[in-house]
Design an enzyme around this catalytic site. Structure first.
Site, PDB file in Angstrom:
ATOM      1  CE1 TYR A  57       2.282  10.720 -45.429  1.00  0.00           C
ATOM      2  CE2 TYR A  57       4.252  10.981 -46.765  1.00  0.00           C
ATOM      3  CZ  TYR A  57       3.058  11.467 -45.683  1.00  0.00           C
ATOM      4  OH  TYR A  57       3.068  12.848 -45.820  1.00  0.00           O
ATOM      5  N   GLY A 103      -4.359  19.806 -57.745  1.00  0.00           N
ATOM      6  CA  GLY A 103      -4.494  20.074 -59.315  1.00  0.00           C
ATOM      7  C   GLY A 103      -5.304  20.839 -59.723  1.00  0.00           C
ATOM      8  CG  LEU A 104      -8.893  22.037 -57.235  1.00  0.00           C
ATOM      9  CD1 LEU A 104      -9.541  22.225 -56.424  1.00  0.00           C
ATOM     10  CD2 LEU A 104     -10.056  21.485 -58.780  1.00  0.00           C
ATOM     11  CG  LEU A 105      -4.358  26.469 -57.894  1.00  0.00           C
ATOM     12  CD1 LEU A 105      -3.338  27.187 -56.702  1.00  0.00           C
ATOM     13  CD2 LEU A 105      -5.286  27.787 -58.154  1.00  0.00           C
ATOM     14  CB  ALA A 154      -5.266  23.619 -54.515  1.00  0.00           C
ATOM     15  N   GLY A 204       0.856  21.201 -51.124  1.00  0.00           N
ATOM     16  CA  GLY A 204      -0.326  21.510 -51.457  1.00  0.00           C
ATOM     17  C   GLY A 204      -0.271  22.575 -52.170  1.00  0.00           C
ATOM     18  CE  LYS A 255      -9.685  17.055 -59.179  1.00  0.00           C
ATOM     19  NZ  LYS A 255      -9.295  16.531 -57.917  1.00  0.00           N
TER      20      LYS A 255
END
Length: 297
Positions: A51, A202-204, A200, A197, A207
């Site tokens: 990282y 930010g989809l959940l 996901a 994750g 987003k």
């Protein structure tokens, strides 16, 4: 309960953990975030040697050094960075034994709580890899070891042949592949899952919907709406998404990528939120079809 036992280890990890991959380049800002997390009860901090080309370990080590004995520090090994920035995979005993000393130096510590293989294939010299981790345990450089993998065939080999305490894998309402066989299998052998994750990307958590894995944008929208419907007044969508991953007893902690103070506060909120009920979990699972593994079975 804020903490869960990590596999067969002596470590109790916070249900929400700090995934350090998203940290920026300001050491002071990073230290502020990490110390706030620790003060709130988050005790598991996860990084990796690749990282930010090693800087992530350096900034995490610098921040956590004053409270080192109060936290659980995890990092990963197995990816070799080429001069052009691309990666080579190396799970050899020689490379692992060389890499650990570099990680220890960057982290400013003399031991790593959980040292993880950062991937893995069925073609790896698995027995040799395990020998490296076992030797590092004997030397006191690591306390425990695990793998970071979503490959069932690899996971099964480490269950049979090693003393791993954890498997890090992607898991969320939008990625239910671990439910197919890995979660129950790992729970059977008292090996904990570290779920990454969980929101996901930010989809959940608000987003705008877009395709994710084999899910269409419309399915992602339905999943997000279902998460919103179970949030109620006691949870944010992010904490509801996190608690979906925590409903399975194999999952010890949700490792959340945290970049901003707001994201940190949402993660802290999740630690004190009530768990989802079986009815709510059933509602979420019915909102979209479950995906399944197609490779590496």
């Amino acid at each position: 309960m804020k903490y869960r036992k990590l596999g067969g280890s002596d470590l109790s990890v916070s249900k929400v953990s700090f995934g350090c991959m998203s940290l920026g380049t300001d050491n002071d800002a990073n230290a502020s975030l990490l110390h706030r997390a620790a003060d709130a009860g988050i005790n598991y901090f996860d990084t990796a040697d690749i990282y930010q080309n090693g800087f992530n370990e350096e900034t995490v080590g610098r921040a956590l050094k004053p409270i080192r004995t109060k936290v659980i520090l995890a990092t990963k090994v197995g990816n070799r960075i080429r001069p052009d920035g691309s990666l080579d995979w190396d799970a050899s005993k020689k490379y692992i034994l060389q890499s650990v000393d570099k990680s220890l130096a960057r982290l400013q510590t003399d031991y790593i709580d959980v040292y993880q293989l950062h991937g893995g294939t069925i073609q790896d010299p698995i027995d040799e890899t395990i020998e490296a981790f076992e030797l590092l345990k004997q030397q006191g450089k690591i306390r425990h070891y695990g793998i970071s993998s979503i490959r069932p065939n690899v996971i099964r080999e480490y269950i049979k042949r090693s003393r791993i305490v954890s498997v890090m894998m992607q898991y969320s309402l939008l990625d239910r592949r671990p439910e197919e066989e890995c979660l129950d299998l790992l729970h059977q052998y008292n090996i904990s899952v570290l779920a990454r994750g969980s929101i996901a990307k930010g989809l959940l958590a608000g987003k705008a919907p877009e395709p994710f894995l084999n899910h269409t944008a419309e399915e992602v929208s339905r999943a997000a709406a279902a998460i919103q419907s179970v949030s109620g007044t006691k949870k944010t969508p992010a904490s509801a998404a996190i608690y979906y991953t925590l409903h399975h007893p194999a999952v010890a902690s949700a490792v959340v990528g945290i970049r901003t103070p707001q994201q940190l506060e949402e993660s802290i909120d999740a630690m004190s939120s009530p768990p989802l009920t079986s009815t709510e979990i059933n509602l979420l699972q019915k909102s979209i079809p479950a995906n399944r593994y197609e490779l590496h079975k």
